[in-house]
Design a protein around this motif. Structure first.
Motif, mmCIF file in Angstrom:
data_model
loop_
_atom_site.group_PDB
_atom_site.id
_atom_site.type_symbol
_atom_site.label_atom_id
_atom_site.label_comp_id
_atom_site.label_asym_id
_atom_site.label_seq_id
_atom_site.Cartn_x
_atom_site.Cartn_y
_atom_site.Cartn_z
ATOM 1 N N VAL A 51 1.022 -1.272 -0.373
ATOM 2 C CA VAL A 51 0.124 -0.117 0.175
ATOM 3 C C VAL A 51 0.940 1.201 -0.505
ATOM 4 O O VAL A 51 2.111 1.374 0.630
ATOM 5 N N ALA A 52 0.406 1.938 -0.387
ATOM 6 C CA ALA A 52 1.297 3.762 -0.889
ATOM 7 C C ALA A 52 1.834 4.188 0.908
ATOM 8 O O ALA A 52 0.784 4.096 2.308
ATOM 9 N N GLY A 53 2.567 4.569 0.946
ATOM 10 C CA GLY A 53 3.133 5.159 2.381
ATOM 11 C C GLY A 53 3.689 6.422 2.100
ATOM 12 O O GLY A 53 4.270 6.876 1.557
ATOM 13 N N GLY A 54 4.591 6.537 3.652
ATOM 14 C CA GLY A 54 5.448 7.418 3.393
ATOM 15 C C GLY A 54 5.059 8.265 4.605
ATOM 16 O O GLY A 54 3.856 8.613 4.336
ATOM 17 N N LYS A 55 6.335 9.140 5.409
ATOM 18 C CA LYS A 55 5.239 9.961 6.572
ATOM 19 C C LYS A 55 5.127 11.085 5.460
ATOM 20 O O LYS A 55 3.642 11.788 6.037
ATOM 21 N N GLY A 56 5.395 11.734 4.784
ATOM 22 C CA GLY A 56 5.135 12.726 3.471
ATOM 23 C C GLY A 56 3.546 12.287 2.350
ATOM 24 O O GLY A 56 2.928 13.489 2.559
ATOM 25 N N GLY A 57 3.744 11.371 2.261
ATOM 26 C CA GLY A 57 2.717 11.315 1.130
ATOM 27 C C GLY A 57 1.894 10.783 2.027
ATOM 28 O O GLY A 57 0.271 11.880 2.180
ATOM 29 N N ASN A 58 1.306 10.579 3.144
ATOM 30 C CA ASN A 58 0.743 10.208 3.764
ATOM 31 C C ASN A 58 -0.137 10.989 5.075
ATOM 32 O O ASN A 58 -1.043 11.398 4.780
ATOM 33 N N GLN A 59 0.837 11.847 5.037
ATOM 34 C CA GLN A 59 0.342 13.417 5.699
ATOM 35 C C GLN A 59 -0.057 14.157 5.037
ATOM 36 O O GLN A 59 -1.656 15.190 4.636
ATOM 37 N N ALA A 60 0.604 14.264 3.659
ATOM 38 C CA ALA A 60 -0.187 14.788 2.783
ATOM 39 C C ALA A 60 -2.270 14.431 2.547
ATOM 40 O O ALA A 60 -2.551 15.239 1.950
ATOM 41 N N VAL A 61 -2.092 13.343 2.040
ATOM 42 C CA VAL A 61 -2.762 12.150 2.316
ATOM 43 C C VAL A 61 -4.123 12.497 2.985
ATOM 44 O O VAL A 61 -5.478 13.336 2.447
ATOM 45 N N ALA A 62 -4.047 12.266 4.411
ATOM 46 C CA ALA A 62 -4.574 13.456 5.287
ATOM 47 C C ALA A 62 -4.691 14.012 5.577
ATOM 48 O O ALA A 62 -6.344 14.723 5.252
ATOM 49 N N ALA A 63 -4.072 15.279 4.984
ATOM 50 C CA ALA A 63 -4.824 16.962 4.959
ATOM 51 C C ALA A 63 -5.559 16.999 3.690
ATOM 52 O O ALA A 63 -6.630 18.357 3.999
ATOM 53 N N ALA A 64 -5.236 16.493 2.397
ATOM 54 C CA ALA A 64 -6.189 16.196 1.600
ATOM 55 C C ALA A 64 -7.745 15.796 1.257
ATOM 56 O O ALA A 64 -8.763 16.571 1.745
ATOM 57 N N ARG A 65 -7.443 14.537 2.104
ATOM 58 C CA ARG A 65 -8.610 14.042 2.915
ATOM 59 C C ARG A 65 -9.781 15.366 4.076
ATOM 60 O O ARG A 65 -10.993 14.994 3.973
ATOM 61 N N LEU A 66 -8.383 15.615 4.550
ATOM 62 C CA LEU A 66 -9.445 15.748 5.810
ATOM 63 C C LEU A 66 -9.600 17.787 5.780
ATOM 64 O O LEU A 66 -10.305 18.395 6.421
ATOM 65 N N GLY A 67 -10.550 18.160 4.036
ATOM 66 C CA GLY A 67 -10.073 19.441 3.974
ATOM 67 C C GLY A 67 -9.220 20.549 3.685
ATOM 68 O O GLY A 67 -9.775 21.646 2.740
ATOM 69 N N ALA A 68 -8.237 20.291 3.446
ATOM 70 C CA ALA A 68 -7.695 21.484 3.109
ATOM 71 C C ALA A 68 -6.859 21.264 1.782
ATOM 72 O O ALA A 68 -6.917 20.238 0.937
ATOM 73 N N GLY A 69 -6.525 21.742 0.894
ATOM 74 C CA GLY A 69 -5.783 21.766 -0.786
ATOM 75 C C GLY A 69 -4.681 21.827 -0.373
ATOM 76 O O GLY A 69 -3.352 22.273 0.213
ATOM 77 N N VAL A 70 -4.040 21.048 -0.954
ATOM 78 C CA VAL A 70 -2.663 20.122 -0.094
ATOM 79 C C VAL A 70 -1.658 20.045 -2.169
ATOM 80 O O VAL A 70 -2.401 19.775 -2.642
ATOM 81 N N ALA A 71 -0.785 20.705 -1.705
ATOM 82 C CA ALA A 71 0.973 20.324 -2.894
ATOM 83 C C ALA A 71 1.940 19.703 -2.068
ATOM 84 O O ALA A 71 2.021 19.467 -1.057
ATOM 85 N N MET A 72 2.501 17.868 -3.038
ATOM 86 C CA MET A 72 3.408 17.269 -1.878
ATOM 87 C C MET A 72 5.069 17.831 -3.221
ATOM 88 O O MET A 72 4.246 18.531 -4.706
ATOM 89 N N ILE A 73 5.866 17.934 -1.848
ATOM 90 C CA ILE A 73 7.258 18.842 -2.688
ATOM 91 C C ILE A 73 8.020 17.356 -1.888
ATOM 92 O O ILE A 73 7.901 17.221 -1.055
#
Length: 319
Positions: A51-73
């Motif tokens: 499954v997809a993971g990585g702390k950065g990716g997980n935190q980006a997905v969480a922020a997006a699902r929970l209401g923010a506009g998100v960008a990933m570097i």
């Protein structure tokens, strides 16, 4: 590192506030076992998933699902795992214009063992995450400038983390540092750049050298970290809740009572949810409670990103 050609605008429907996550992306290889193995032991597992993971990716997905506009570097490899991770972020409405590709390193992986109590043991192979450089941070300063909240962890090179923290402070953004994985203290000059330092109890012990077996001991560690320069410290204590030490005082916030299935990404869910709420201009108390509810839901589900709830689910849980 070269830039990937795929670009995706920030189109999260109804998103409020913007979070930019600087960090890692891994493919998680997860084995479920009756108990965590001891050194030298071969143990039969029940199931295996990827499954997809990585702390950065997980935190980006969480922020997006929970209401923010998100960008990933971040940085992935030119391989099937990297393509899968990028596609997953895009499916969440996350801006991947600053997601680069390494021509030489494979996409990062995490080897995760989860026992029947939901506890986990994790080994990370950084791969392409190690190719994210301070020059990448400088190249994407305009993206960082568009953020309300900048989130970093320690799964990319230290010099890159330092550059991201410095850029966030220079641009007057709310800066969150999740010091994970932590094996010892971080540079004190980093802490002066951080608005919210969010370690778990193991990481807080590594940062301070202090034992943490209770909320009282966590309060002592949090006080030490604030003395070293962190403005606000939130130590996540798993089922014991959160110890928050802020400019307004110290408080222990018990966790919602749930039956844990898998604690993988619970901390990442908390951080993504907290960042999303701060980006929405919610109060600190509201943001922490919202993040606790999101993390509580996540531990009732298996996997990293698959366990992260939506904003609607958290709102329903909190009623």
């Amino acid at each position: 590192m070269t830039q990937c050609s795929t670009q995706h605008p920030d189109t999260a429907t109804g998103a409020q506030g913007r979070v930019v996550v600087v960090g890692s992306l891994n493919m998680d290889l997860v084995a479920r076992v009756p108990r965590l193995p001891v050194a030298g032991e071969t143990l039969a597992g029940y199931t295996f998933t990827q499954v997809a993971g990585g702390k950065g990716g997980n935190q980006a997905v969480a922020a997006a699902r929970l209401g923010a506009g998100v960008a990933m570097i971040g940085c992935i490899g030119r391989d099937a795992n990297g393509a899968s991770l990028r596609a997953g972020l895009l499916a969440e409405g996350i801006d991947c214009a600053a997601l680069g590709e390494s021509a030489s390193a494979a996409t990062g992986v995490a080897l995760i063992v989860v026992d029947e109590a939901g506890r986990n043991s994790i080994v990370i192979v950084a791969g392409s995450n190690g190719a994210l450089t301070p020059e990448d941070i400088a190249r994407h300063e305009a993206l960082l400038g568009s953020a309300d909240v900048v989130v970093c962890q320690l799964e990319t090179p230290p010099e890159t983390v330092a550059a991201a923290l410095a850029a966030g402070r220079r641009l007057n953004k709310t800066v969150i540092l999740n010091p994970a994985p932590a094996t010892g203290p971080v540079p004190r000059e980093w802490l002066a750049l951080v608005d919210y330092l969010i370690p778990n109890e193991v990481e807080a012990a590594a940062l301070t050298g202090l034992p943490i077996g209770s909320p009282q001991e966590a309060a002592a560690a949090a006080a030490a970290l604030r003395e070293q320069g962190a403005r606000n410290v939130l130590i996540t204590l798993g089922a014991a809740g959160i110890l928050a030490a802020t400019e307004d005082g110290t408080m222990h916030l018990p966790a919602p009572k749930v039956t844990a299935v898998d604690t993988t990404a619970a901390g990442d869910t908390f951080i993504g949810a907290f960042a999303a709420e701060l980006a929405r201009r919610s109060s600190f108390d509201t943001a922490v409670r919202f993040a606790q509810h999101a993390a509580a839901i996540s531990v009732t589900r298996a996997g990293a990103q698959p366990s992260i709830p939506t904003r609607h689910e958290v709102q329903a849980f909190a009623v």
